[in-house]
Design an enzyme around this catalytic site. Structure first.
Site, PDB file in Angstrom:
ATOM      1  CB  CYS A   1      -0.915  -0.040   1.229  1.00 21.96           C
ATOM      2  SG  CYS A   1      -1.797   1.486   1.567  1.00 21.96           S
TER       3      CYS A   1
ATOM      4  CB  CYS B   1       0.242   1.756   4.110  1.00 24.76           C
ATOM      5  SG  CYS B   1      -1.476   1.244   4.023  1.00 24.76           S
TER       6      CYS B   1
END
Length: 142
Positions: free
Chosen positions: A65, A68
């Protein structure tokens, strides 16, 4: 007197509220209870940390991600400003799919704030350290 879980050995410690800022150590292993960084959460330690009296902010994330990864240093900076009143932890949703499923994580990054085992707030999307800190403080008002 809040219960605080050791980030090293997962032993539950009781620390008087007025001593939280005094760099308390674990009664079992001697590790610092607050290390200025998020705790890595796994199936073996998640429930213990989430059920402690000290609020726990969990970043549900995954290695693949992009947002993230961008938020990771911000989350670590937020840990330095929120400790010792809030514990921050990271849970890899790929490695710990059962826990992510238990909380219905559908998008990442998602942050959930727990207090004594109960979810008290949830937000999704990357944030800066100051946004994380402000959000936690807005959720923590009694």
């Amino acid at each position: 007197m809040p219960t605080i879980v050791c980030p090293e050995c997962s032993t539950t410690n009781r620390v008087p509220e007025d001593r939280l800022a005094d760099d308390p150590k674990c009664g079992r292993c001697g590790a610092r209870l607050f290390q200025g960084k998020p705790v890595i959460l796994t199936a073996s330690n998640f429930d213990r940390h989430a059920s402690a009296e000290l609020p726990l902010l969990v970043d549900f994330w995954a290695e693949w991600c992009g947002p993230c990864k961008m938020m990771a240093p911000q989350f670590e900076a937020a840990a330095r400003s929120l400790e010792p009143h809030v514990r921050l932890g990271k849970l890899d949703t790929e490695a710990e799919q059962q826990i992510a499923g238990r909380y219905g994580i559908r998008s990442i990054p998602t942050m959930i704030l727990f207090k004594a085992g109960r979810e008290v707030g949830r937000t999704s999307g990357a944030m800066t350290a100051s946004q994380i800190t402000a959000w936690v403080r807005s959720q923590s008002r009694d």
